[in-house]
Scaffold this motif. Structure first.
Motif, PDB file in Angstrom:
ATOM      1  N   UNK A 139       6.697  12.675  -3.071  1.00  0.00           N
ATOM      2  CA  UNK A 139       7.344  11.751  -2.140  1.00  0.00           C
ATOM      3  C   UNK A 139       6.248  10.880  -1.536  1.00  0.00           C
ATOM      4  N   UNK A 140       6.505   9.581  -1.531  1.00  0.00           N
ATOM      5  CA  UNK A 140       5.517   8.626  -1.038  1.00  0.00           C
ATOM      6  C   UNK A 140       6.173   7.613  -0.116  1.00  0.00           C
ATOM      7  N   UNK A 141       5.335   6.973   0.683  1.00  0.00           N
ATOM      8  CA  UNK A 141       5.783   5.887   1.543  1.00  0.00           C
ATOM      9  C   UNK A 141       5.003   4.645   1.137  1.00  0.00           C
ATOM     10  N   UNK A 142       5.713   3.539   0.993  1.00  0.00           N
ATOM     11  CA  UNK A 142       5.070   2.275   0.683  1.00  0.00           C
ATOM     12  C   UNK A 142       5.356   1.270   1.772  1.00  0.00           C
ATOM     13  N   UNK A 199       0.845  -1.189   0.000  1.00  0.00           N
ATOM     14  CA  UNK A 199       0.000   0.000   0.000  1.00  0.00           C
ATOM     15  C   UNK A 199       0.883   1.241   0.000  1.00  0.00           C
ATOM     16  N   UNK A 200       0.312   2.365  -0.414  1.00  0.00           N
ATOM     17  CA  UNK A 200       1.070   3.616  -0.514  1.00  0.00           C
ATOM     18  C   UNK A 200       0.351   4.759   0.166  1.00  0.00           C
ATOM     19  N   UNK A 201       1.137   5.663   0.740  1.00  0.00           N
ATOM     20  CA  UNK A 201       0.640   6.934   1.266  1.00  0.00           C
ATOM     21  C   UNK A 201       1.462   8.041   0.622  1.00  0.00           C
ATOM     22  N   UNK A 202       0.791   9.044   0.068  1.00  0.00           N
ATOM     23  CA  UNK A 202       1.474  10.214  -0.487  1.00  0.00           C
ATOM     24  C   UNK A 202       1.851  11.118   0.684  1.00  0.00           C
ATOM     25  N   UNK A 203       3.129  11.458   0.793  1.00  0.00           N
ATOM     26  CA  UNK A 203       3.610  12.282   1.903  1.00  0.00           C
ATOM     27  C   UNK A 203       3.733  13.763   1.542  1.00  0.00           C
ATOM     28  N   UNK A 204       4.137  14.035   0.294  1.00  0.00           N
ATOM     29  CA  UNK A 204       4.368  15.424  -0.124  1.00  0.00           C
ATOM     30  C   UNK A 204       4.346  15.478  -1.644  1.00  0.00           C
TER      31      UNK A 204
END
Length: 129
Positions: A101-104, A89-94
């Motif tokens: 920039x994203x976190x997976x 899954x992914x979260x968009x950070x900025x």
């Protein structure tokens, strides 16, 4: 403008599947295949690196209707043991006009954290149709 849903041969070869249950997100699933294992019985970290790169890039492409090119990717692996299945899954950070920039994260079928990555992607707005 709609994003093309073409999957690459590499995507299919590894065995990734898009989770179609959430139309607002691009989540990936992977069932364990024997060819993904190393000699010691663990999963090759490159499988999870690829999974995180794809899930973050595809999420960004879908959200911003843009090509997303990986600029930087940092990954931590917490468990390479073989489990029957995995989900990313992914979260968009900025984001700004040129990059995102994203976190997976990858979880096993029991919900345990397997790997976590952060990536920066160059975006080209309007280039995907």
């Amino acid at each position: 403008m709609e994003i093309s849903k073409v999957q690459s041969t590499f995507f299919e070869h590894i065995g990734f599947r898009r989770d179609e249950t959430d139309s607002d997100a691009f989540n990936l699933e992977l069932d364990l295949q024997p060819e993904l294992l190393q000699d010691d019985g663990t999963i090759h970290s490159g499988v999870f690196s690829t999974m995180l790169d794809i899930v973050m890039g595809a999420t960004i492409s879908q959200k911003f209707l843009s090509f997303a090119t990986t600029i930087n990717l940092n990954i931590s692996f917490f468990n390479l043991d073989p489990y029957p299945s995995f989900r990313a899954e992914t979260t968009i950070l900025h984001h700004d006009t040129k990059s995102v920039t994203a976190e997976g994260v990858i979880f096993n079928y029991e919900g345990d954290l397997i790997a976590k990555g952060m990536g920066t992607f160059k975006i080209s707005p309007g280039s995907r149709q």
